[in-house]
Enzyme design. Structure first.
Site, PDB file in Angstrom:
ATOM      1  N   ILE A   4       0.827  -6.188  -2.013  1.00  0.00           N
ATOM      2  CA  ILE A   4       1.469  -5.419  -3.081  1.00  0.00           C
ATOM      3  C   ILE A   4       2.699  -6.151  -3.638  1.00  0.00           C
ATOM      4  CG2 ILE A   4       3.115  -4.018  -1.737  1.00  0.00           C
ATOM      5  CD1 ILE A   4       1.964  -1.563  -3.223  1.00  0.00           C
ATOM      6  N   ASN A  47       3.019 -12.968  11.069  1.00  0.00           N
ATOM      7  CA  ASN A  47       4.354 -12.617  11.549  1.00  0.00           C
ATOM      8  C   ASN A  47       4.209 -11.720  12.782  1.00  0.00           C
ATOM      9  OD1 ASN A  47       5.633 -13.940   9.376  1.00  0.00           O
ATOM     10  ND2 ASN A  47       5.351 -12.156   8.054  1.00  0.00           N
ATOM     11  N   HIS A  87      -2.161  -8.572  11.044  1.00  0.00           N
ATOM     12  CA  HIS A  87      -2.698  -9.050   9.770  1.00  0.00           C
ATOM     13  C   HIS A  87      -2.278 -10.492   9.572  1.00  0.00           C
ATOM     14  CE1 HIS A  87       1.296  -7.342   9.034  1.00  0.00           C
ATOM     15  NE2 HIS A  87       1.437  -8.274   8.097  1.00  0.00           N
ATOM     16  N   HIS A 111      -1.489 -13.307   6.569  1.00  0.00           N
ATOM     17  CA  HIS A 111      -1.257 -13.565   5.148  1.00  0.00           C
ATOM     18  C   HIS A 111      -2.012 -14.825   4.746  1.00  0.00           C
ATOM     19  CE1 HIS A 111       2.452 -10.954   4.787  1.00  0.00           C
ATOM     20  NE2 HIS A 111       2.409 -11.110   6.109  1.00  0.00           N
TER      21      HIS A 111
END
Ligand code: AMP
Length: 114
Positions: A31, A87, A100, A102
């Site tokens: 987002i 992260n 997750h 990136h």
């Protein structure tokens, strides 16, 4: 294990731009993109962070990397390259506590890590 925004996206309770999905993963557009192409590759299995993976998650981790590789093929990032980032917890900059990865691409990225 606390509920995160990603679990709500997986259940279609809140909207997201879904890039692709399988039985085990969902890939959405970030987002707040940090590069021209910025996706999040998210396992559907509830896993808080990379620190919480188990031995039987090996296949899942492979699928995450394979998802990035197929997106690189789809969008022709193979030659120029891209960056994958996970992260972990507060000091690693994790803000959503569901594992997750990136995927950033589409421009020359800066060299810094911290
Ligand atoms: P991290 O800081 O590694 O936990 O990454 C979390 C990422 O989730 C950030 O890059 C956010 O921009 C992104 N994010 C948060 N909420 C949403 C959302 N509703 N849809 C898509 N991406 C989101």
């Amino acid at each position: 294990m606390s509920e995160t925004i990603f679990h709500k996206i997986i259940r279609r309770e809140i909207p997201a731009t879904i890039e692709c999905e399988s039985e085990t993963l969902i890939v959405i557009r970030d987002i707040n993109p940090q590069a021209p192409f910025h996706c999040l590759i998210i396992p559907k299995k509830i896993i808080r962070s990379i620190q919480d993976i188990a031995e039987d998650d090996a296949e899942l981790l492979l699928e995450m990397v394979q998802a990035a590789s197929s997106l690189a093929k789809k969008y022709a990032f193979e030659k120029d390259g891209y960056r994958l980032v996970i992260n972990c917890e507060e000091w690693g900059g994790q803000t959503v506590f569901q594992l997750h990865m990136h995927m950033l691409a589409g421009a020359q990225l800066s060299g810094g890590f911290a």
